[in-house]
Design a protein around this motif. Sequence first.
Motif, PDB file in Angstrom:
ATOM      1  N   UNK A  11       0.827  -1.214   0.000  1.00 28.24           N
ATOM      2  CA  UNK A  11       0.000   0.000   0.000  1.00 28.24           C
ATOM      3  C   UNK A  11       0.858   1.259   0.000  1.00 28.24           C
ATOM      4  N   UNK A  12       2.148   1.145   0.411  1.00 26.66           N
ATOM      5  CA  UNK A  12       3.009   2.304   0.398  1.00 26.66           C
ATOM      6  C   UNK A  12       3.491   2.571  -1.022  1.00 26.66           C
ATOM      7  N   UNK A  13       3.726   3.855  -1.351  1.00 26.55           N
ATOM      8  CA  UNK A  13       4.262   4.129  -2.686  1.00 26.55           C
ATOM      9  C   UNK A  13       5.654   3.537  -2.820  1.00 26.55           C
ATOM     10  N   UNK A  14       5.894   2.866  -3.943  1.00 28.14           N
ATOM     11  CA  UNK A  14       7.210   2.315  -4.200  1.00 28.14           C
ATOM     12  C   UNK A  14       8.049   3.407  -4.840  1.00 28.14           C
ATOM     13  N   UNK A  15       8.965   3.993  -4.073  1.00 25.97           N
ATOM     14  CA  UNK A  15       9.771   5.101  -4.544  1.00 25.97           C
ATOM     15  C   UNK A  15      11.217   4.668  -4.673  1.00 25.97           C
ATOM     16  N   UNK A  87      11.543  -2.429  -3.437  1.00 25.33           N
ATOM     17  CA  UNK A  87      10.242  -2.828  -2.907  1.00 25.33           C
ATOM     18  C   UNK A  87      10.274  -3.055  -1.399  1.00 25.33           C
ATOM     19  N   UNK A  88      11.420  -3.501  -0.873  1.00 27.19           N
ATOM     20  CA  UNK A  88      11.499  -3.766   0.568  1.00 27.19           C
ATOM     21  C   UNK A  88      12.094  -2.588   1.326  1.00 27.19           C
ATOM     22  N   UNK A  89      12.372  -1.489   0.630  1.00 26.11           N
ATOM     23  CA  UNK A  89      13.052  -0.373   1.286  1.00 26.11           C
ATOM     24  C   UNK A  89      12.210   0.265   2.373  1.00 26.11           C
ATOM     25  N   UNK A  90      10.878   0.160   2.271  1.00 25.99           N
ATOM     26  CA  UNK A  90      10.031   0.776   3.275  1.00 25.99           C
ATOM     27  C   UNK A  90       9.933  -0.008   4.566  1.00 25.99           C
ATOM     28  N   UNK A  91      10.332  -1.287   4.554  1.00 29.89           N
ATOM     29  CA  UNK A  91      10.189  -2.118   5.749  1.00 29.89           C
ATOM     30  C   UNK A  91      11.517  -2.659   6.249  1.00 29.89           C
ATOM     31  N   UNK A 171       6.865  -9.828  -8.431  1.00 30.63           N
ATOM     32  CA  UNK A 171       7.488  -9.337  -7.207  1.00 30.63           C
ATOM     33  C   UNK A 171       6.470  -8.626  -6.317  1.00 30.63           C
ATOM     34  N   UNK A 172       5.556  -7.894  -6.898  1.00 37.02           N
ATOM     35  CA  UNK A 172       4.512  -7.261  -6.090  1.00 37.02           C
ATOM     36  C   UNK A 172       3.650  -8.317  -5.406  1.00 37.02           C
ATOM     37  N   UNK A 173       3.386  -9.417  -6.108  1.00 41.81           N
ATOM     38  CA  UNK A 173       2.636 -10.513  -5.510  1.00 41.81           C
ATOM     39  C   UNK A 173       3.384 -11.099  -4.320  1.00 41.81           C
TER      40      UNK A 173
END
Length: 268
Positions: A11-15, A87-91, A171-173
């Motif tokens: 749900x977070x923007x992938x930046x 993709x994993x940078x937010x967590x 990867x999003x899945x």
Amino acid sequence: MADQAGPASVRRPVQSLPPRQLALPWIAVAALAAAAWAITVARARSMGDGPGTMGLALLPFLGLWVLMMAAMMLPSVAPVAVLWSRLISGVSTGAGRAVRMSSFLGGYLLAWAVCGAVAFAALAGTGRLLTASPAAAKWLGVAIFIAAGSYQFTPWKDWCLRRCRSPIGALMYYLGFKGRSRDVRVGLHHGATCAGCCWGLMILLIAVGVMNVAVMAALAAVILAEKLWRYGKPFGQAAGIVLVAIGVLAIWFPWLLPGLHASGMPTM
């Protein structure tokens, strides 16, 4: 917990990461590939390029095979590894992201290690065939080149190649996966997809010698172009035509099959 944050991260923007952090995965994968190439070339010089498994037992062969796959495949998988890092940078940050990236690459190479066990059996059988009937071994080499070239035009090749070229949906899945082994499973899945895409090219090593560095470099270049170049698909099909032609020519010019020459067999 990072492992429980998969759905939330979707749900977070992938930046993009900051330039310095975005460069780190590229540098790390490039350094690993360069080191793998350096060790592979050194091993090839010391071992030579004999047919079959070159006298190696299963475990040493698998170690060498994984090293070869790291050299050949990591350049083409680097964009996916960097995308996964984004993709994993937010967590995951810092050391945690490095561990997760390592798990992804470890899972990727594990998939190729499984393929290596199959390759070992095929090479061992080829070595026995070469001893029993060099003529039959030549025809096996011809069949390998024609099969490898023909596979470049199959729907299965196209299905796998499309997922290697555009992996964002998969990867999003996988961001929804939970558990500590999530990154390894993502790497395994992508590695299996790459194996499905490239196995036809890899079996050429049976015919030319598993430690044939020149052919390894050529195959790595074809794989890289297939996955990253905008004209990768037609380029791969053109390579398929060349492989079929080589297979036909090998009927009259068996020197095109250096991995199936009895003269190259290691002495005990």
